[in-house]
Design an enzyme around this catalytic site. Structure first.
Site, PDB file in Angstrom:
ATOM      1  N   GLU A 169     -18.878 -32.953  26.443  1.00  0.00           N
ATOM      2  CA  GLU A 169     -19.322 -31.578  26.209  1.00  0.00           C
ATOM      3  C   GLU A 169     -18.179 -30.613  26.553  1.00  0.00           C
ATOM      4  O   GLU A 169     -17.824 -29.750  25.765  1.00  0.00           O
ATOM      5  CB  GLU A 169     -20.550 -31.293  27.074  1.00  0.00           C
ATOM      6  N   HIS A 170     -17.627 -30.768  27.752  1.00  0.00           N
ATOM      7  CA  HIS A 170     -16.476 -29.977  28.186  1.00  0.00           C
ATOM      8  C   HIS A 170     -15.324 -30.934  28.487  1.00  0.00           C
ATOM      9  O   HIS A 170     -15.495 -31.869  29.276  1.00  0.00           O
ATOM     10  CB  HIS A 170     -16.764 -29.209  29.481  1.00  0.00           C
TER      11      HIS A 170
END
Length: 460
Positions: free
Chosen positions: A354-355
């Site tokens: 996601e990050h």
């Protein structure tokens, strides 16, 4: 506290992404398992409307607001009581998000494919959207910004926000979403806000909801009275497993952005990275949830050891240290050792975080080579927490490896692409024989006859 996964000496090139993902740490998060709980909720809200929504709110949130739709005066009071420093920070976050999302708007275009034959591309916003803002272990006014701004910049005409009622609110805010969430809605001009959380919020958006009414015989009928919430076309926003499961169950009734799971961060780093920075960033995501994933991928044993030491120091001092400890010690978090940064790049691409932070000497170059990530944070001065609030980027991002085929929230999520075809009679006559030939090749002769009726005045 955090485990190590040693992939040094492993022939990563022999593993495809699917098999490599099976080796890497990931939380146990099965949206399908929650369907058994979620489907009855969705069916109840569809049939019984506001009455069912209130019952589930009392069961799961422990509180029932006086009104499901937050009164205008309550939102106004929330903004008036907002800390000036928080208000200034939200206003700056909104300003930056508007700049970035306005630039995402695609241009309409027309292509001349032949003399007299044109195909255009138009972008039309979704008519009405429901935006979900979570409110469990933390408060997320930033998620109001991240949902609302791209929808507004896309030109969506009707916006509704739902966020769980808070049992601990006091005074005028009792039973309504957190006042900071309400204040963010007020700053953005969103006046349709509902004190509804969980799967019942998604179902309310999908089917709409009415108050109980009275039948012809005088009997009380659920979902037959005054409209509380009109149905929407699209639901966006992160949430827990039940929110994600409801979005899966109702996809087709509504459009959805993604089935967001627990938050996650991956850091690709070499020995130039500061272990204190890396540890702080791993903790920043771990404080979201006990299922949050924090993963470091590095070719440096010295950095791994430094991060482990820094984590031991920092976790003990952080406010939510029990939650952070659970997340960091869970199977979803690990320090992954690799032979070199090229192997590390292979790992983070398979992981599809996601990050993704890149803290290497050649961070910008490596960032350009990444194939799978929700958002990429380049260099030591670009932590994920910046993107959570004020970078201008969006923090509603794909999780659980779905970055391999999906994107973060943007104006594109709220737009539909419509093709506009415009041919003259001459252009149709020129291409007609080819269309007729293809229609016969597919044994669909009436398709060709529709062309011949125009070009030859009859059929064959």
């Amino acid at each position: 506290m955090i485990s190590r996964l040693d992939l040094r000496g492993t022939a990563l090139s022999d593993l495809d992404n699917r098999r490599l993902r099976e080796v890497l740490p990931r939380a146990d998060f099965d949206v399908a398992d929650a369907l058994e709980v979620v489907l009855p909720i969705c069916h109840a809200v569809r049939g019984r409307g506001a009455a069912a929504v209130r019952e589930f709110g009392e069961r799961f949130d422990g509180v029932v607001p006086d009104r499901l739709r937050v009164p205008a005066e309550v939102s106004a009071a929330a903004l008036e009581s907002l800390d000036p420093q928080v208000r200034a920070a939200l206003e700056e976050s909104i300003r930056r998000a508007r700049l970035v999302h306005a630039d995402q708007m695609p241009a309409e275009h027309v292509t001349d494919v032949a003399p007299g034959g044109r195909v255009g591309q138009r972008w039309i916003p979704v008519e009405r959207v429901g935006l979900y803002v979570p409110g469990g272990l933390a408060v997320y006014p930033s998620s109001v910004v991240m949902n609302v701004v791209p929808a507004q910049e896309a030109g969506v005409r009707s916006l509704a926000v739902a966020s769980p009622p808070q049992r601990d609110n006091t005074g005028v805010f009792t039973g309504y979403p957190h006042p900071t969430v309400l204040a963010a809605c007020e700053l953005l001009g969103v006046d349709e806000v509902y004190a509804v959380g969980g799967a019942q919020a998604v179902a309310m958006f999908a089917y709409g909801a009415r108050e109980p009414g009275v039948g012809a015989d005088g009997a009380t009928l659920d979902n037959a009275g005054e409209v509380v919430c009109e149905p929407v076309d699209l639901v966006t926003g992160p949430g827990n497993v039940y929110v994600a499961s409801a979005k899966r169950a109702l996809r087709g009734v509504i459009g959805i952005d993604a089935e967001a799971g627990p938050t996650e961060i991956a850091v690709l780093a070499d020995d130039s990275a500061d272990p204190q920075h890396v540890a702080a960033d791993l903790i920043s995501q771990a404080e979201h949830d006990t299922l949050a994933a924090s993963v470091l991928v590095t070719d440096s044993v010295a950095l791994a050891e430094g991060v482990e030491t820094a984590l031991a120091e920092r976790v003990a001092l952080t406010k939510h240290h029990e939650r952070v400890t659970a997340a960091l010690s869970g199977r979803q978090s690990a320090i992954v050792l690799v032979d070199d940064l090229d192997a590390g790049q292979r790992v983070v691409d398979a992981y599809g975080a996601e990050h993704l932070e890149i803290q290497t000497r050649d961070a910008a170059q490596r960032a350009r080579a990444v194939r799978n990530a929700g958002a990429i944070f380049v260099g030591a001065s670009t932590p994920v927490s910046l993107g959570d609030y004020s970078a201008g980027s969006n923090h509603v991002l794909p999780t659980s490896g779905t970055a391999a085929f999906s994107s973060g929230l943007s104006v594109h999520a709220f737009l539909r692409s419509v093709q506009v075809i415009d041919y003259t009679a001459e252009a149709l006559a020129a291409v007609g024989p080819g269309v007729v030939a293809l229609s016969h090749a597919e044994d669909l002769p009436a398709h060709g006859e529709a062309i011949l009726a125009r070009t030859e005045g009859g059929t064959r």
